[in-house]
Design a protein around this motif. Sequence first.
Motif, PDB file in Angstrom:
ATOM      1  N   ARG A 172       0.858  -1.589  -0.119  1.00 56.03           N
ATOM      2  CA  ARG A 172       0.005  -0.177  -0.114  1.00 56.03           C
ATOM      3  C   ARG A 172       0.924   1.650  -0.050  1.00 56.03           C
ATOM      4  O   ARG A 172       1.647   1.658   0.733  1.00 56.03           O
ATOM      5  N   THR A 173       0.846   1.982  -1.543  1.00 55.19           N
ATOM      6  CA  THR A 173       1.590   3.040  -1.419  1.00 55.19           C
ATOM      7  C   THR A 173       0.887   4.753  -0.447  1.00 55.19           C
ATOM      8  O   THR A 173      -0.316   4.992  -0.824  1.00 55.19           O
ATOM      9  N   GLU A 174       1.436   5.139   0.306  1.00 53.54           N
ATOM     10  CA  GLU A 174       0.658   5.416   1.553  1.00 53.54           C
ATOM     11  C   GLU A 174       0.984   6.934   1.243  1.00 53.54           C
ATOM     12  O   GLU A 174       0.650   7.726   0.760  1.00 53.54           O
ATOM     13  N   ASN A 175       1.556   7.348   0.133  1.00 54.52           N
ATOM     14  CA  ASN A 175       2.419   8.807  -0.217  1.00 54.52           C
ATOM     15  C   ASN A 175       1.821   8.583  -1.490  1.00 54.52           C
ATOM     16  O   ASN A 175       1.330  10.103  -1.798  1.00 54.52           O
ATOM     17  N   SER A 176       1.954   7.286  -1.959  1.00 61.43           N
ATOM     18  CA  SER A 176       1.218   8.343  -3.487  1.00 61.43           C
ATOM     19  C   SER A 176      -0.478   8.369  -2.954  1.00 61.43           C
ATOM     20  O   SER A 176      -0.970   8.799  -4.279  1.00 61.43           O
ATOM     21  N   GLY A 177      -1.217   7.760  -2.380  1.00 61.78           N
ATOM     22  CA  GLY A 177      -2.721   7.470  -1.891  1.00 61.78           C
ATOM     23  C   GLY A 177      -2.632   8.817  -1.584  1.00 61.78           C
ATOM     24  O   GLY A 177      -3.909   9.071  -2.300  1.00 61.78           O
TER      25      GLY A 177
END
Length: 351
Positions: free
Chosen positions: A13-18
């Motif tokens: 899960r890409t927190e920054n991309s999210g």
Amino acid sequence: MRLIDQTDENFLRTENSGDHYKNCNGQGPDIYLKREDLNHTGAHKINNAIAQVMLAKRIGRKNVVAATGAGQHGVATAAACAKLSLDCTIFMGNVDMERQSSNVLLMKLLGAQVKQVEGTFKDATSDAIRAWVEDLDNSLLLGGHSSRAPPCPAMVREFQSVIGKETRKQALEKWGGKPDVIVACVGSGSNALGIFHEFVRDEDVRLIGVEAAGTGIDGAKHSATLAKGEVGVYHGAMSYLLQDDEGQIICPHSIGVGLEYPGVSPELSFLKDIRRAEFHTVTDKEALEAYSLLCRIEGIVPALEAAHALAYLDKLCPTLPDGSKVVVNCSGRGDKDVATVFQYEQEQPPQ
């Protein structure tokens, strides 16, 4: 079966991309990466290569012949042949060898004989087929893309389907359901089919393929086969094909070398015709911007091919409900593309 068992590390899960794709109210989809770039040799290609080399060994072939564009299939094939003590011959276009010189060196280090062909991947594929038919008793043609004559498309699809099977399992473990949307880049289609196949019957899961629009889909320099091609036959497969009015091949173009193929998987062509999957395009410029973005905000260097799928998030995410689960297939790592990216940036006029 994987060469090495995968863990949750390859479903991120890409927190920054999210956060990047959320709107001003903090709403937007959750973005997950299916990280095939973490595989041995750095791409999804090893899934298929190790399986087909095992088949070659089983039926008594002593030499494996393959063609490669971006070099990832060539490296995976060379590594698998080294492991199982088979001779390996890789055909590669001189244009691609220059752009992907690091992978050429890797193939040679792994013991493969790399043969230069005038042209690009499509020309290398033609020469690999010729070399194979001249020595059918001793060689096996190891196809890495999901086109070409049967049974190659089904074999590649089946061996790559581990991507989708893992995605289903990992999604259930992460949030107890299925992805809402799956996005993958499309050249000939092996990585896209690998993740799509498991979900074809799940009609509540959107399947999105992203082709290379190159310098513009309305021009001549692109690889958007499904968007702009017509039905034809090439390398033994009937599919959508980039061809002129006389049926002659139109040379494809993409900043992502692995997307430069004038044909596409017959199965993806079928999924387009029945409207089970949707296909969109991304330009070179958009892919390069997505490549740089993932590097900066996640510390992950994607292949330029996979960057096309990532680039489509700019258009996709604003249309999705808050909390939607989007899985992007990061089909390979991008260290092979660093020189291309820096060269492109140096050629841009100052702002």
